[in-house]
Design an enzyme around this catalytic site. Structure first.
Site, mmCIF file in Angstrom:
data_model
loop_
_atom_site.group_PDB
_atom_site.id
_atom_site.type_symbol
_atom_site.label_atom_id
_atom_site.label_comp_id
_atom_site.label_asym_id
_atom_site.label_seq_id
_atom_site.Cartn_x
_atom_site.Cartn_y
_atom_site.Cartn_z
ATOM 1 N N LYS A 70 -10.242 -3.947 12.567
ATOM 2 C CA LYS A 70 -9.144 -4.906 12.714
ATOM 3 C C LYS A 70 -9.639 -6.206 13.348
ATOM 4 C CE LYS A 70 -6.760 -1.974 15.173
ATOM 5 N NZ LYS A 70 -7.639 -0.793 15.066
ATOM 6 N N GLU A 104 -25.330 31.883 12.100
ATOM 7 C CA GLU A 104 -25.225 30.686 11.250
ATOM 8 C C GLU A 104 -25.445 31.038 9.782
ATOM 9 O OE1 GLU A 104 -23.968 28.132 12.464
ATOM 10 O OE2 GLU A 104 -24.252 28.631 14.577
ATOM 11 N N HIS A 140 -22.188 32.117 8.314
ATOM 12 C CA HIS A 140 -21.348 30.976 7.916
ATOM 13 C C HIS A 140 -21.858 30.396 6.601
ATOM 14 C CE1 HIS A 140 -18.954 30.563 11.501
ATOM 15 N NE2 HIS A 140 -19.990 30.349 12.304
HETATM 16 P P1 ADP Z 1 -11.012 -2.193 15.572
HETATM 17 O O1 ADP Z 1 -10.716 -3.549 16.107
HETATM 18 O O2 ADP Z 1 -10.163 -1.815 14.395
HETATM 19 O O3 ADP Z 1 -11.023 -1.119 16.593
HETATM 20 P P2 ADP Z 1 -13.537 -3.372 15.129
HETATM 21 O O4 ADP Z 1 -13.160 -4.533 14.310
HETATM 22 O O5 ADP Z 1 -13.773 -3.623 16.563
HETATM 23 O O6 ADP Z 1 -12.478 -2.206 14.968
HETATM 24 O O7 ADP Z 1 -14.790 -2.681 14.457
HETATM 25 C C1 ADP Z 1 -15.923 -2.380 15.185
HETATM 26 C C2 ADP Z 1 -17.163 -2.544 14.370
HETATM 27 O O8 ADP Z 1 -17.208 -1.603 13.314
HETATM 28 C C3 ADP Z 1 -17.260 -3.878 13.698
HETATM 29 O O9 ADP Z 1 -17.803 -4.828 14.538
HETATM 30 C C4 ADP Z 1 -18.167 -3.581 12.526
HETATM 31 O O10 ADP Z 1 -19.504 -3.639 12.907
HETATM 32 C C5 ADP Z 1 -17.826 -2.159 12.180
HETATM 33 N N1 ADP Z 1 -16.900 -2.097 11.058
HETATM 34 C C6 ADP Z 1 -15.650 -1.575 11.073
HETATM 35 N N2 ADP Z 1 -15.084 -1.647 9.868
HETATM 36 C C7 ADP Z 1 -15.967 -2.243 9.051
HETATM 37 C C8 ADP Z 1 -15.963 -2.605 7.660
HETATM 38 N N3 ADP Z 1 -14.919 -2.365 6.873
HETATM 39 N N4 ADP Z 1 -17.065 -3.224 7.171
HETATM 40 C C9 ADP Z 1 -18.118 -3.466 7.950
HETATM 41 N N5 ADP Z 1 -18.190 -3.153 9.249
HETATM 42 C C10 ADP Z 1 -17.141 -2.530 9.812
HETATM 43 ZN ZN ZN Z 2 -20.139 29.953 14.337
#
Ligand code: ADP
Ligand code: ZN
Ligand code: MG
Length: 616
Positions: free
Chosen positions: A217, A436, A439
């Site tokens: 986000k 294991e 499983h």
């Molecule tokens: P949120 O704000 O939803 O918790 P972030 O934007 O902080 O998530 O995401 C953390 C990191 O995860 C980003 O800086 C990026 O490196 C990685 N990431 C998450 N989603 C994506 C995506 N769709 N493509 C590339 N990197 C991603």
């Molecule tokens: Zn087990």
């Protein structure tokens, strides 16, 4: 460290420094410095001795005084002709009109003036005050949310990000087609607001990004700013809520003021739920400060025209849209929601590719397999996986990151670090291999089960070993058959131990827990038990301020409770018996598999198929 911190760390951006408070601190230190230097290096004056007035008159009669300085009408300082010390001070006990003529008579030089050390005395008297003020100053600096900002309440937390030549755009966000599509409109508006206003179109002021933690986000909000090439102001919901009442509201005001000054721009409020929770709800009454902040936010959002010259778009992120105050979601505020979803297999592969761009890879990396082996991982977790893999490669002094590093990183993230140094007895290793192996083997004889990924007896975290399956595709719902087979696999370890050793170990604890949980869900929620019917037993309640804890509300009779327990037990019993029957039948293969595991420690699906001659 939260995802958010991680994101901030990785982005090559620096929030603008707060110069004002630094300057204030500097001036303060210089003053204190000068003061103490002066105190320590003061000219060393010869000691002055206080003498009685009678001694003074005695000296006067003896003509032993060379000069005097009259400080005020009660104090005289002077110098003796001989005698140690030569400097003296005396206090006149009464107004002596005869004193001055007497001094003149004796030919003594008379000066007026002040005591020669009075400056130092003033400084000394000020010392406790200065120390006191310094103490208070530093106390306030260190107060939560302070950082020298105690003197400028509410002004400090707005962060304007300036990218150092490396802009984040949609290309840096893998997948998220739907979210990008919706946000394109925001980008277009920021780029050329006139095109929209001419048509009389109304552009939303506030867009709420909704998604699980780590789905990108924050990244998405930055990408929108990058695409539109406008300024970006970032503030986290928790920054608003401070120790002091009124700080949050003033920070909101400041945030919007900054925004207006820099329009067109994007204001991003991360973790909106920290301020935006339903007012007046929750345990222990409302939170005044939070409510004030929220009210201010509503006022500010209403305060500017969506289609005016200063095009500002407010993006906010939350993973709990359900707890937000409904006033926030009204038209004209955050009336548009964009879902930032968890990545599916294909998207996980893309995320892997984006994040591995910066690291040297060996040629044999199978992205598809890696993506399939990481079900349920968010973007942030995948970014972390890549980083861990690079760390493993570096630790081994490799030039390239190999598939092995990725596998290890994945196991570490899912199960904890491999504990290669753990001392395990031969007997225990053998038992783990049987467990294991049990499983693992079941994967090949159950028709609804996912294929096996690999099985290992290298201890990870608290588990002595593990058998992992590899789903062909992400699934969002499961069939009854799949769940039944899954429960059978859970009992594989326990049944294998029973088959070979008569007695079982504590290693089956997790398996039994998992199986029981699934069976209970089948009966109480998923309507998968014929006797109990498709009825939901027990309501899940999620009080909005308890966060993740789910309280189960019992809304059925004791009689029903008994029947539920019987139904669960029946499912589990059947699964256990199936596991035992299959393993009994394939006892030879199980032993062979366990022996090979003891030698090789880890076996993949392919290796097992070759070993046991099982066709795909
Ligand atoms: P949120 O704000 O939803 O918790 P972030 O934007 O902080 O998530 O995401 C953390 C990191 O995860 C980003 O800086 C990026 O490196 C990685 N990431 C998450 N989603 C994506 C995506 N769709 N493509 C590339 N990197 C991603
Ligand atoms: Zn087990
Ligand atoms: Mg975030």
């Amino acid at each position: 460290m939260t995802d958010n911190d991680k994101a901030k760390q990785k982005l090559p951006l620096k929030p603008r420094k707060n110069n004002k408070s630094n300057l204030l601190a500097l001036i303060f230190f210089v003053i204190v410095g000068i003061f103490f230097a002066a105190l320590f290096f003061r000219p060393v004056a010869p000691a002055t001795q206080t003498i009685s007035y009678s001694t003074f008159t005695h000296f006067l009669d003896q003509k032993n005084i060379s000069k005097v300085k009259i400080i005020d009408n009660r104090t005289i300082e002077g110098t003796l002709k001989n005698g140690i010390p030569t400097l003296f001070r005396t206090y006149i006990p009464y107004q002596d009109p005869a004193l001055l003529p007497k001094l003149m008579e004796n030919d003594i030089a008379i000066e007026g003036g002040s005591a020669n050390n009075s400056l130092w005395r003033i400084l000394l008297e000020l010392t406790p005050w200065i120390i006191g003020f310094a103490f208070i100053y530093f106390m306030m600096r260190n107060a939560p949310g302070g950082g020298g900002k105690a003197f400028q309440f509410g002004k400090s937390k707005v962060k304007k990000y300036e990218d150092n030549g490396k802009k984040i755009t949609f290309a840096d966000v893998a997948g998220q087609k739907d979210a990008k599509y919706e946000l394109e409109e925001v980008v277009a508006f920021l780029k050329d607001s006139e095109r929209f206003t001419r048509m009389g179109a109304k552009i939303p002021k506030g867009v709420l990004l909704v998604g699980m933690p780590g789905t990108g986000k924050t990244l998405m909000a930055r990408a929108v700013a990058g695409e539109a090439n406008v300024s970006y102001f970032h503030m986290s919901g928790s920054d608003f809520v401070e120790m002091f009442v009124g700080v949050g509201a003033s920070r909101v005001r400041d945030l919007f003021e900054q925004g207006r000054k820099n329009a067109p721009c994007i204001i991003f409020i991360d973790e909106l739920d920290a301020v935006g929770r339903t007012r007046g709800a929750g345990y222990g009454g409302g939170h005044d400060e939070r409510e004030q902040t929220l009210n201010q936010l509503l006022v500010e959002m209403d305060g500017f025209e969506a289609n005016s010259k200063d095009s500002i778009i407010i993006l906010a992120a939350t993973n709990r849209p359900d707890v937000l105050d409904s006033a926030l979601l009204r038209p004209g505020r955050f009336d548009r929601q964009v879902v930032v979803a968890m990545p599916d297999v294909k998207e996980r592969e893309e995320i892997l590719k984006i994040h591995t761009k910066k690291i040297p890879l060996a040629n044999e990396i199978d992205f598809d397999r890696l993506a399939r082996a990481t079900p349920g991982m968010s973007g942030a977790e995948i970014a972390n996986l890549v980083n861990e893999a690079a760390l493993f490669a570096a630790r081994r002094n490799r030039d390239f990151v190999t598939m092995e590093d990725f596998e290890e990183a994945r196991d570490k993230i899912l199960m904890g670090v491999a504990r290669t140094t753990l001392a395990i007895s031969e007997k225990e290793r053998k038992m783990t291999a049987i467990h294991e192996g049990g499983h693992a083997l079941l994967h090949y004889f159950l028709k609804n089960a996912d294929p096996l990924h690999k099985v290992t007896i290298v201890p990870h975290g608290r588990a002595l070993g593990m058998a992992m399956s590899l789903p062909e595709a992400d699934s969002y719902s499961r069939t009854k058959g799949w769940i039944e087979d899954r429960i059978v696999i859970c009992y594989g370890g326990w049944s294998a131990e029973k088959l070979f050793y008569e007695e079982t170990t504590t290693g089956a604890k997790q398996d039994i827990q998992q199986a029981t949980e699934m069976a209970r869900h089948m009966v109480c929620e998923w309507g998968m038990d014929d006797d109990m019917g498709p009825i939901a037993y027990g309501q899940e309640e999620e009080p909005i301020f308890v966060g993740k804890e789910i309280a189960r509300h019992k809304d059925y009779s004791e009689e029903t409770a008994k029947n539920l327990d019987i139904a669960v037990k029946k499912i589990l019993n059947k699964a256990k018996e199936r596991a035992q029957a299959i393993l009994m039948e394939h006892r030879i293969e199980l032993e062979k598999l366990a022996d090979e595991l003891i030698v090789k420690e880890t076996l993949t699906d392919e290796e097992i198929r070759i070993l046991l001659g099982i066709e795909k």
